[in-house]
Design an enzyme around this catalytic site. Sequence first.
Site, mmCIF file in Angstrom:
data_model
loop_
_atom_site.group_PDB
_atom_site.id
_atom_site.type_symbol
_atom_site.label_atom_id
_atom_site.label_comp_id
_atom_site.label_asym_id
_atom_site.label_seq_id
_atom_site.Cartn_x
_atom_site.Cartn_y
_atom_site.Cartn_z
ATOM 1 N N HIS A 138 100.790 77.557 -9.358
ATOM 2 C CA HIS A 138 102.195 77.897 -9.155
ATOM 3 C C HIS A 138 103.010 77.590 -10.396
ATOM 4 O O HIS A 138 102.531 76.916 -11.320
ATOM 5 C CB HIS A 138 102.752 77.103 -7.966
ATOM 6 C CG HIS A 138 102.369 75.655 -7.994
ATOM 7 N ND1 HIS A 138 101.236 75.171 -7.365
ATOM 8 C CD2 HIS A 138 102.921 74.581 -8.608
ATOM 9 C CE1 HIS A 138 101.142 73.870 -7.582
ATOM 10 N NE2 HIS A 138 102.148 73.486 -8.342
ATOM 11 N N ASP A 189 103.881 80.422 -5.686
ATOM 12 C CA ASP A 189 102.492 80.626 -6.117
ATOM 13 C C ASP A 189 102.380 81.847 -7.016
ATOM 14 O O ASP A 189 102.940 82.907 -6.715
ATOM 15 C CB ASP A 189 101.592 80.871 -4.890
ATOM 16 C CG ASP A 189 101.075 79.576 -4.295
ATOM 17 O OD1 ASP A 189 101.817 78.579 -4.303
ATOM 18 O OD2 ASP A 189 99.919 79.588 -3.808
ATOM 19 N N GLU A 243 90.869 69.113 -9.176
ATOM 20 C CA GLU A 243 91.612 68.463 -8.106
ATOM 21 C C GLU A 243 91.489 69.372 -6.877
ATOM 22 O O GLU A 243 92.279 70.293 -6.680
ATOM 23 C CB GLU A 243 93.089 68.267 -8.451
ATOM 24 C CG GLU A 243 93.750 67.311 -7.465
ATOM 25 C CD GLU A 243 95.002 67.827 -6.756
ATOM 26 O OE1 GLU A 243 95.520 67.101 -5.889
ATOM 27 O OE2 GLU A 243 95.456 68.934 -7.037
ATOM 28 N N ASP A 293 109.035 68.483 -8.514
ATOM 29 C CA ASP A 293 107.764 67.876 -8.120
ATOM 30 C C ASP A 293 107.162 67.109 -9.303
ATOM 31 O O ASP A 293 106.001 67.317 -9.658
ATOM 32 C CB ASP A 293 106.802 68.954 -7.590
ATOM 33 C CG ASP A 293 105.523 68.353 -7.023
ATOM 34 O OD1 ASP A 293 105.450 67.114 -6.858
ATOM 35 O OD2 ASP A 293 104.580 69.125 -6.758
ATOM 36 N N ASP A 324 94.961 71.320 -11.459
ATOM 37 C CA ASP A 324 95.739 70.980 -10.269
ATOM 38 C C ASP A 324 95.541 72.017 -9.162
ATOM 39 O O ASP A 324 95.484 73.220 -9.432
ATOM 40 C CB ASP A 324 97.224 70.956 -10.681
ATOM 41 C CG ASP A 324 98.153 70.526 -9.556
ATOM 42 O OD1 ASP A 324 98.130 69.349 -9.209
ATOM 43 O OD2 ASP A 324 98.894 71.378 -9.029
ATOM 44 N N HIS A 359 98.985 59.113 -8.396
ATOM 45 C CA HIS A 359 100.442 59.271 -8.354
ATOM 46 C C HIS A 359 100.927 59.900 -7.049
ATOM 47 O O HIS A 359 102.126 60.030 -6.844
ATOM 48 C CB HIS A 359 100.882 60.147 -9.529
ATOM 49 C CG HIS A 359 100.357 61.550 -9.414
ATOM 50 N ND1 HIS A 359 99.029 61.865 -9.623
ATOM 51 C CD2 HIS A 359 100.958 62.699 -9.075
ATOM 52 C CE1 HIS A 359 98.858 63.160 -9.424
ATOM 53 N NE2 HIS A 359 100.003 63.703 -9.091
ATOM 54 N N ASP A 360 100.010 60.341 -6.212
ATOM 55 C CA ASP A 360 100.389 60.945 -4.936
ATOM 56 C C ASP A 360 100.297 59.918 -3.817
ATOM 57 O O ASP A 360 99.871 58.782 -4.031
ATOM 58 C CB ASP A 360 99.465 62.124 -4.629
ATOM 59 C CG ASP A 360 99.751 63.309 -5.538
ATOM 60 O OD1 ASP A 360 100.925 63.527 -5.878
ATOM 61 O OD2 ASP A 360 98.786 64.010 -5.908
ATOM 62 N N TYR A 413 93.566 76.872 -3.963
ATOM 63 C CA TYR A 413 94.563 77.739 -3.306
ATOM 64 C C TYR A 413 94.947 78.992 -4.084
ATOM 65 O O TYR A 413 95.992 79.590 -3.807
ATOM 66 C CB TYR A 413 95.838 76.921 -3.041
ATOM 67 C CG TYR A 413 95.593 75.512 -2.547
ATOM 68 C CD1 TYR A 413 94.922 75.284 -1.342
ATOM 69 C CD2 TYR A 413 96.014 74.414 -3.286
ATOM 70 C CE1 TYR A 413 94.690 73.986 -0.902
ATOM 71 C CE2 TYR A 413 95.787 73.116 -2.838
ATOM 72 C CZ TYR A 413 95.123 72.912 -1.654
ATOM 73 O OH TYR A 413 94.893 71.631 -1.204
ATOM 74 N N LEU A 414 94.137 79.394 -5.062
ATOM 75 C CA LEU A 414 94.592 80.450 -5.986
ATOM 76 C C LEU A 414 94.790 81.814 -5.330
ATOM 77 O O LEU A 414 95.652 82.590 -5.728
ATOM 78 C CB LEU A 414 93.615 80.588 -7.162
ATOM 79 C CG LEU A 414 93.419 79.325 -8.009
ATOM 80 C CD1 LEU A 414 92.673 79.662 -9.293
ATOM 81 C CD2 LEU A 414 94.727 78.651 -8.335
ATOM 82 N N ARG A 418 92.677 68.428 -16.327
ATOM 83 C CA ARG A 418 92.605 68.089 -14.908
ATOM 84 C C ARG A 418 93.305 69.264 -14.234
ATOM 85 O O ARG A 418 94.485 69.507 -14.442
ATOM 86 C CB ARG A 418 93.329 66.768 -14.650
ATOM 87 C CG ARG A 418 93.425 66.344 -13.185
ATOM 88 C CD ARG A 418 94.759 66.708 -12.606
ATOM 89 N NE ARG A 418 94.991 66.123 -11.277
ATOM 90 C CZ ARG A 418 95.952 66.557 -10.469
ATOM 91 N NH1 ARG A 418 96.751 67.541 -10.833
ATOM 92 N NH2 ARG A 418 96.122 65.997 -9.292
HETATM 93 C C1 NOJ Z 1 98.661 67.926 -6.727
HETATM 94 C C2 NOJ Z 1 99.432 66.935 -7.526
HETATM 95 O O1 NOJ Z 1 98.652 65.773 -7.672
HETATM 96 C C3 NOJ Z 1 100.711 66.659 -6.780
HETATM 97 O O2 NOJ Z 1 101.428 65.618 -7.361
HETATM 98 C C4 NOJ Z 1 101.523 67.916 -6.711
HETATM 99 O O3 NOJ Z 1 102.649 67.695 -5.882
HETATM 100 C C5 NOJ Z 1 100.711 69.084 -6.148
HETATM 101 N N1 NOJ Z 1 99.370 69.153 -6.670
HETATM 102 C C6 NOJ Z 1 101.383 70.397 -6.472
HETATM 103 O O4 NOJ Z 1 101.251 70.685 -7.838
#
Ligand code: NOJ
Length: 542
Positions: free
Chosen positions: A104, A171, A243, A61, A201, A307-308, A205-206, A199
């Site tokens: 995770h 996780d 995020e 990922d 991430d 980036h997503d 969801y913790l 930042r």
């Molecule tokens: C958010 C990130 O921006 C994304 O790129 C990632 O796939 C997921 N979190 C999981 O870490």
Amino acid sequence: MSSNHWYKDAVFYELNLRAFADGNGDGHGDFIGLIERMDYLVELGVTAIWLMPFYPSPLKDNGYDISDFYNIDPAYGTLDDFKRALAEFHKRGIRVTVDLVVNHTSDQHPWFIESRSSKDNPKRDWYVWSDTDQKYQGTRIIFVDTEPSNWTLDPLTGEYFWHRFYKEQPDLNYDNPEVQAEMLNIMRFWLKLGIDGFRVDAVPYLFEREGQNGENLPETHAYIKQMRAMMDREFPGTIMLAEANQWPKDLMPYLQGGEFHMGFHFPLMPRLFMAVRQHNRRELINILNETPMLPEDLQWCIFLRNHDELTLEMVTEEQRQWMWKEYAPDPRMKLNLGIRRRLAPLLDNDRRRIDLLNALLFSLPGTPILYYGDEIGMGDDIWRYDRNGVRTPLQWDTSKHAGFSTADKIVEEVITDEVYGFHRVNVAAARQDAGSLFNAIRHQISVRKQHQIFGRGDFQILYPANEAIFAFERFLEKPELGATRVLVVANLADSEQEVVLDTSAYGNVAPIDLLTGQVYPNLGSDTYTLRLPAYGYIWLGV
Ligand code: NOJ
């Protein structure tokens, strides 16, 4: 400018190290390459960096699957290279925040390898295991295109492990105090090196609880308060950006509860794209009216792309279908609940619309974040795996691999198509062309930096009769720098529009467009009439 609450005045740049610049010629972006090219970021004018994950990772990922939280992936260099890059940024007055992936790890992390090895391994309880895959049914799946369930069976012990993202990203179990303590230690490790913040991430969801949707649980808030308290105590002045892909009402507790300094405004982003396509301000106004103004020490973070995939989680089903219809005409453009395209292709490479959205990005309340490559209008490749098509090497010039690397083979091929390929779209060409997108953004950034009002001022929407016009005011009583009132007027339509504004609150003064220096007729009338060209915008300051 006051360094207190520096993040409120910042202009961020999201930097994908892997694809930025290769310094040692191995085909992979690295810290040495970043240092060599760093002055480009000074030229652009950004004041803070969000550095995407650079930790050792099997890259399922893009590095958000970490196998060692305390190190640098050798492909990027060494810890010493990281320290040098950090020092070089700081020398140039640029702050550095790094990704902190709390939720995770990679399934290749030694903790998980141990955890899965037997039911009585001391690390077993560092992850979330169950003998059934029926628990936490109320929790949605995020990577809907690839993962059929949040549980995956591990044949070795016959139990299922929990993962909100890829099954290669198990996780961590935050009910385990050891995990909680370890993540604080990871934070301390990077903070001690002198970074300016994280930042964070996948914040919501913790924890997992039965009968809940698994997002924003009170336990999650309680743990984040601990993270923040540690930072305030041990590393004052450092910050956390959330995020959390949530509605403003669900994000507010993360900000107001003594947790994050900043949070991404996810729902605003797709509505900016709706507005320029519908030639109507309605959706923007609806979401902004649901967006509380934040006190002095908190801030929204606003962005157009990252980036997503362009996420469509924070829209209604009807809006999602509409966005897909308008912005993802080819099925390959869709990914999960979003659209895997870059800014310029989304807007048909239409400079007027790109400039307009940037002008809103830099004037709406919040701290703007630019996504690397969007400053020169880079394109994408929808045929690549996952989101890799929006993560290609930065196009520096027309030399081999766009000047990204001297290696024969590089980590991710550069874009070569006719419109967006590196022969046409590159930093060197953009620098030389006074009318380039790069120079337009540079200018918007430099104007923004001369007026503290943009990062800190109050915000009020105006409602002129013409709904193709989106107009708002920013005001700040005693700025240390710049205007005390700015009236932003944007034409969302593809034709010239007239708008009549009530400016009686201003008094009889002549405003100037902060972007062009053009002087406008005196304000003060309740029928102040302006004509704006298609997708035109002004920042009238007094
Ligand atoms: C958010 C990130 O921006 C994304 O790129 C990632 O796939 C997921 N979190 C999981 O870490």
